[in-house]
Scaffold this motif. Sequence first.
Motif, short mmCIF file in Angstrom:
data_model
loop_
_atom_site.label_atom_id
_atom_site.label_comp_id
_atom_site.label_asym_id
_atom_site.label_seq_id
_atom_site.Cartn_x
_atom_site.Cartn_y
_atom_site.Cartn_z
N LEU A 131 0.83 -1.20 0.00
CA LEU A 131 0.00 0.00 0.00
C LEU A 131 0.86 1.26 0.00
N PHE A 132 1.92 1.24 0.80
CA PHE A 132 2.82 2.39 0.88
C PHE A 132 3.52 2.63 -0.47
N SER A 133 3.96 1.55 -1.10
CA SER A 133 4.64 1.67 -2.39
C SER A 133 3.72 2.29 -3.45
N LYS A 134 2.46 1.87 -3.45
CA LYS A 134 1.50 2.40 -4.42
C LYS A 134 1.17 3.87 -4.14
N SER A 135 1.15 4.23 -2.87
CA SER A 135 0.90 5.64 -2.54
C SER A 135 2.08 6.51 -2.99
N LEU A 136 3.30 5.98 -2.88
CA LEU A 136 4.48 6.70 -3.37
C LEU A 136 4.45 6.84 -4.89
N GLN A 137 3.92 5.83 -5.57
CA GLN A 137 3.80 5.89 -7.03
C GLN A 137 2.85 7.02 -7.42
N HIS A 138 1.80 7.20 -6.66
CA HIS A 138 0.89 8.32 -6.91
C HIS A 138 1.61 9.65 -6.78
N LEU A 139 2.47 9.75 -5.77
CA LEU A 139 3.24 10.99 -5.58
C LEU A 139 4.22 11.22 -6.73
N ASP A 140 4.82 10.15 -7.22
CA ASP A 140 5.71 10.26 -8.38
C ASP A 140 4.94 10.75 -9.60
N ASP A 141 3.75 10.18 -9.80
CA ASP A 141 2.92 10.60 -10.93
C ASP A 141 2.54 12.08 -10.79
N LEU A 142 2.21 12.48 -9.59
CA LEU A 142 1.84 13.88 -9.35
C LEU A 142 3.02 14.80 -9.66
N ALA A 143 4.20 14.43 -9.20
CA ALA A 143 5.39 15.25 -9.45
C ALA A 143 5.65 15.39 -10.94
N THR A 144 5.42 14.31 -11.69
CA THR A 144 5.62 14.35 -13.14
C THR A 144 4.64 15.30 -13.80
N VAL A 145 3.40 15.26 -13.36
CA VAL A 145 2.35 16.09 -13.97
C VAL A 145 2.57 17.57 -13.71
N ILE A 146 3.07 17.93 -12.53
CA ILE A 146 3.19 19.35 -12.18
C ILE A 146 4.59 19.90 -12.39
N THR A 147 5.46 19.13 -13.05
CA THR A 147 6.83 19.58 -13.32
C THR A 147 6.99 19.90 -14.80
N ASP A 148 7.64 21.03 -15.11
CA ASP A 148 7.89 21.42 -16.50
C ASP A 148 8.74 20.39 -17.22
N ASN A 149 8.51 20.30 -18.55
CA ASN A 149 9.33 19.49 -19.46
C ASN A 149 9.29 18.00 -19.17
N LYS A 150 8.22 17.54 -18.53
CA LYS A 150 8.06 16.11 -18.27
C LYS A 150 7.04 15.49 -19.20
N LEU A 151 5.90 16.13 -19.34
CA LEU A 151 4.81 15.60 -20.16
C LEU A 151 4.27 16.69 -21.06
N ARG A 152 3.82 16.28 -22.25
CA ARG A 152 3.12 17.22 -23.14
C ARG A 152 1.62 17.06 -22.88
N MET A 153 1.07 17.95 -22.06
CA MET A 153 -0.34 17.89 -21.72
C MET A 153 -0.89 19.31 -21.60
#
Length: 207
Positions: A131-153
């Motif tokens: 459960l902890f590992s999956k919650s950390l994955q959510h945080l990683d996904d969040l960091a990717t979404v709100i960081t410049d030059n990571k995703l074209r969205m």
Amino acid sequence: MKKLLIIMVLFCSFCKANAQAQELEQLALNIEKLAQFKQILTNLKKAYEILYGGYTTIKNISEGNFNLHQTFLDGLLKVSPAVQKYKKVADIISLQLQIVKEYKAAFSRFKNNTLFRPEEIEYLSKVYSNLFSKSLQHLDDLATVITDNKLRMSDDERLQRIDQIFTGMQDKLVFLRQFNSNTAVLGIQRSKEKNDVDVMQKLHDVK
């Protein structure tokens, strides 16, 4: 004899005139063919100019579109302040901290409860770790979404993705609380059963 000579002269004159007429006719045909050929060359030249001009125009347009498209794509790599300040960004982080706090507290209680067998404690540990590992994955996904030059969205796509991450984190907290509740109920049942056994043993003086 004289008559024959006249006929021959006339015939030669006719042949000569006929030959000249054929030459003139052939010359006229040649001139006509030359004019047609010249017209064909003129038409071909015009067609080439049209095609070349069209190709150049299309090439310029396509390059222009590509430049615009590239600019658009580069723009999608930038995260707007509206996305970075979106309320659910902070909520997701808060949910993750809550998950960590609650699972650690629950695991500490269960681990110190002698009514749970070692293999059951090991199972609980695996569930919490996953459960902890999956919650950390959510945080990683969040960091990717709100960081410049990571995703074209686009901003809308980023907000939708943040909403999905928020929902995923909520689901994990709900699961954790239900899991802890079920485990706690199991501990209470075992404690009650143990107490019942202790009472029976005292009543029958078998302890």
